[in-house]
Design a protein around this motif. Sequence first.
Motif, short mmCIF file in Angstrom:
data_model
loop_
_atom_site.label_atom_id
_atom_site.label_comp_id
_atom_site.label_asym_id
_atom_site.label_seq_id
_atom_site.Cartn_x
_atom_site.Cartn_y
_atom_site.Cartn_z
N VAL A 143 0.97 -1.19 0.29
CA VAL A 143 -0.02 0.12 0.15
C VAL A 143 0.69 1.29 -0.33
CG1 VAL A 143 -1.75 1.35 1.41
CG2 VAL A 143 -1.69 -1.58 1.01
N ARG A 144 0.48 1.80 -0.99
CA ARG A 144 1.45 3.57 -1.15
C ARG A 144 0.43 4.27 -0.53
NH1 ARG A 144 6.96 5.42 -0.87
NH2 ARG A 144 7.16 7.20 -2.34
N SER A 190 -5.37 -0.66 -7.19
CA SER A 190 -6.67 0.33 -7.91
C SER A 190 -5.04 1.52 -6.78
CB SER A 190 -7.62 0.17 -6.28
OG SER A 190 -6.53 0.21 -4.84
N VAL A 191 -5.96 2.23 -6.77
CA VAL A 191 -5.86 4.06 -6.38
C VAL A 191 -6.84 4.86 -6.56
CG1 VAL A 191 -5.40 4.99 -8.94
CG2 VAL A 191 -3.94 6.14 -7.78
N ASP A 192 -6.61 5.43 -5.50
CA ASP A 192 -7.36 6.86 -4.69
C ASP A 192 -6.86 7.97 -4.64
OD1 ASP A 192 -10.31 4.95 -5.22
OD2 ASP A 192 -8.95 3.72 -3.62
N HIS A 249 -3.05 0.37 -3.98
CA HIS A 249 -2.48 -0.78 -4.05
C HIS A 249 -1.67 -1.19 -5.11
CE1 HIS A 249 -5.82 -0.38 -1.20
NE2 HIS A 249 -4.76 -1.16 -0.31
N TRP A 250 -0.58 -1.93 -4.66
CA TRP A 250 0.57 -2.32 -5.44
C TRP A 250 0.65 -3.48 -5.44
CZ3 TRP A 250 1.30 -0.01 -9.99
CH2 TRP A 250 1.57 1.58 -9.85
N GLN A 251 1.20 -4.83 -6.25
CA GLN A 251 1.06 -6.33 -6.23
C GLN A 251 2.31 -6.60 -5.59
OE1 GLN A 251 1.05 -8.08 -9.91
NE2 GLN A 251 -0.85 -7.82 -10.44
N SER A 252 3.44 -5.66 -5.52
CA SER A 252 4.91 -5.27 -4.87
C SER A 252 5.27 -4.42 -5.20
CB SER A 252 5.67 -6.69 -5.59
OG SER A 252 6.25 -6.50 -6.98
N GLU A 253 6.65 -4.39 -4.86
CA GLU A 253 7.61 -3.29 -4.00
C GLU A 253 8.23 -3.01 -5.58
OE1 GLU A 253 10.51 -0.89 -1.65
OE2 GLU A 253 9.77 -3.32 -1.51
N GLN A 286 2.90 -2.21 4.36
CA GLN A 286 1.99 -3.41 4.32
C GLN A 286 1.58 -4.20 5.14
OE1 GLN A 286 5.58 -6.89 5.13
NE2 GLN A 286 4.54 -8.16 3.98
N LYS A 287 0.26 -4.31 4.44
CA LYS A 287 -0.99 -4.78 5.12
C LYS A 287 -0.80 -5.56 5.92
CE LYS A 287 -6.18 -5.32 4.72
NZ LYS A 287 -7.17 -5.80 3.39
#
Length: 95
Positions: free
Chosen positions: A3-4, A37-39, A55-59, A92-93
């Motif tokens: 999560v960014r 996703s991006v908000d 939200h990204w699959q990975s760094e 990281q969630k």
Amino acid sequence: MLVRIVKLTFKTEHIHEFEGIFEASNELISNFEGCISVDLLQDIANPNVFFTYSHWQSEDHLNAYRNSKVFKTIWGKTKILFSDKPEAWSLQKRH
């Protein structure tokens, strides 16, 4: 999953311009490989403060985006509108 969160503070006179940049760029970001996703969020008490929440699959996926022409173009248009230095967190969630 990563999560960014990025805090962006704009000069009040540039809020509408930034919203246009985000609206025009949202699909490009959302369709970038690895983006889930991006908000865009706006602070209720301080309307010149925005947060992007993505939200990204990975760094590695996030870094590929941050090194891309897409990001550099969007960031180049956005950073000149700031009234304060942006802040960013990669999280990281856990649950």
